[in-house]
Design a protein around this motif. Sequence first.
Motif, PDB file in Angstrom:
ATOM      1  N   GLN A 425       0.839  -1.188   0.000  1.00  0.00           N
ATOM      2  CA  GLN A 425       0.000   0.000   0.000  1.00  0.00           C
ATOM      3  C   GLN A 425       0.881   1.247   0.000  1.00  0.00           C
ATOM      4  OE1 GLN A 425      -3.247  -0.111  -0.218  1.00  0.00           O
ATOM      5  NE2 GLN A 425      -3.420  -2.335  -0.043  1.00  0.00           N
ATOM      6  N   PRO A 426       0.357   2.342  -0.538  1.00  0.00           N
ATOM      7  CA  PRO A 426       1.118   3.590  -0.461  1.00  0.00           C
ATOM      8  C   PRO A 426       1.233   4.048   0.982  1.00  0.00           C
ATOM      9  CG  PRO A 426      -1.083   4.017  -1.306  1.00  0.00           C
ATOM     10  CD  PRO A 426      -0.918   2.514  -1.265  1.00  0.00           C
ATOM     11  N   PRO A 427       2.285   4.764   1.318  1.00  0.00           N
ATOM     12  CA  PRO A 427       2.442   5.228   2.700  1.00  0.00           C
ATOM     13  C   PRO A 427       1.360   6.260   3.040  1.00  0.00           C
ATOM     14  CG  PRO A 427       4.096   6.224   1.284  1.00  0.00           C
ATOM     15  CD  PRO A 427       3.402   5.188   0.453  1.00  0.00           C
ATOM     16  N   VAL A 428       1.095   6.351   4.351  1.00  0.00           N
ATOM     17  CA  VAL A 428       0.072   7.277   4.843  1.00  0.00           C
ATOM     18  C   VAL A 428       0.734   8.286   5.761  1.00  0.00           C
ATOM     19  CG1 VAL A 428      -2.062   7.509   6.165  1.00  0.00           C
ATOM     20  CG2 VAL A 428      -1.736   5.533   4.654  1.00  0.00           C
ATOM     21  N   LEU A 429       0.483   9.550   5.506  1.00  0.00           N
ATOM     22  CA  LEU A 429       1.008  10.617   6.350  1.00  0.00           C
ATOM     23  C   LEU A 429      -0.123  11.111   7.243  1.00  0.00           C
ATOM     24  CD1 LEU A 429       3.489  12.435   6.925  1.00  0.00           C
ATOM     25  CD2 LEU A 429       2.550  14.058   5.270  1.00  0.00           C
ATOM     26  N   ASP A 430       0.065  11.002   8.564  1.00  0.00           N
ATOM     27  CA  ASP A 430      -0.975  11.460   9.491  1.00  0.00           C
ATOM     28  C   ASP A 430      -1.262  12.942   9.273  1.00  0.00           C
ATOM     29  OD1 ASP A 430      -1.146   8.966  10.605  1.00  0.00           O
ATOM     30  OD2 ASP A 430       0.349   9.378  12.156  1.00  0.00           O
ATOM     31  N   PRO A 431      -2.535  13.354   9.372  1.00  0.00           N
ATOM     32  CA  PRO A 431      -2.860  14.782   9.209  1.00  0.00           C
ATOM     33  C   PRO A 431      -2.078  15.616  10.216  1.00  0.00           C
ATOM     34  CG  PRO A 431      -4.835  13.448   9.208  1.00  0.00           C
ATOM     35  CD  PRO A 431      -3.722  12.527   9.586  1.00  0.00           C
TER      36      PRO A 431
END
Length: 444
Positions: A425-431
């Motif tokens: 999965q693509p990485p997720v950057l926390d808001p």
Amino acid sequence: LVPGQDAAPTGPVVYEVFGTMSYRVGDEDVNIPLLPQPITVYPNPNLKLKYFHQRDVYSDDPFTDPIEPPIPFTLGVMIENTGAGPARNLSITSGQPEIIENDKGLLIDFEIIATRVGNQNLSPSLTADFGTIEPGGIAVGQWLLTSTLQGLFINYSAEFEHLDDFGGTRSSLIESVDIFETIRAVRALGAKDDGLPDFLVNNTFDILDLPDEIHLSDGSVEPVATSLSASAGIPEPGSLSVTLDNTGLGAGWGYLRVPDPGGGGFRLISCVRSDGLVIPLDANVWTTDRTFIGLGLRPIEEDLLHLVDCDSTGSYTLTYAVVEPPDVTPPTSTVAALPPDSSGFIPVSWSGNDDDGVARYDVYVSVDGGPFELWLERATATSALYLGAFGSNYGFHSISVDAAGNREAPKSAAEASTSVSVHNQPPVLDPAGPLSVDERNTLV
């Protein structure tokens, strides 16, 4: 103007260069004589090159489990200046040796481990700087190489080119180039020893590939007689020195090849002629454990003693040391544990243990509980990525081999296993919310 070799064959010669300048003005031709100008032409060097390429190359036998260490072999060159002028700033750049025909089609590579000019060791390089070679002078150079595989050279060919200061070849100073099949780089002993290598060559075809000439570092060539018989005792742990007699060697140069009295259980550490002259090891006396016969056939496994001498007394004392018993303990290895769930790129790593170090690994994989199949063969690395399919299960184990050829026992179970159940999965950057940063500062 580029003077030729005959312009000053033995010493400086003064020439007068003159001529006529002609041009046309309208319909009138104008001819103006040019006054003579003296030019001194100095004699050129004239170079004869001899290349000495060692016939037998000892290294790993790809058809046996033990890993035989590479033994350096020699590519030598002898440069003789037969001209009346000095060869200044002379250097030779040799191309990397290239195999153009290989009976077994095996991968092979060479490494230059030393470059030597005369008695001077240089940095390992394809280029050897010889400096100035005066008229009548001789220079000797060597490249010491190792090979990844054993074998013998049955034919040599090379192209040579001399470039002048202008990058041209018209004024080449190379008169001739000869290549000789070399048995070994040796040393002339006694009064003839000048510290430079000499070359034992096989210049006349014979079935046994025996040497018949020695090219000395002073440029002379002398014949070599051969002998294939001698008498000697057998070394024992309590009596490690034996006498080598009836060698058949006498006046002049001679080469002896006989079964090694020490066999494979003893290692030769010295050779002394009966008059006290020490025969240098690995130069004028050496041992081999295999004989190359060519024709695409495996070498013959036999322990032989080789000896080169001049004006021999016919008798020598050989001293041996006991060879330590071979390593017979197999190494161990294991594949590091894997997480239960993996993505399609499975990072597999392994390690091994052995008293003398693990030489290589074979890594096996089982897919969905099926039979183990070879994934990596003769690997020297200790990690790799395995590309798996989503929804499949994979098990891995390794088999190690040490430098003595001892192989780890076969395994039937996996040492590490995992399932490909994680989609990439693509990485997720926390808001991060509203942020502010001062000018010229960095926001991370």
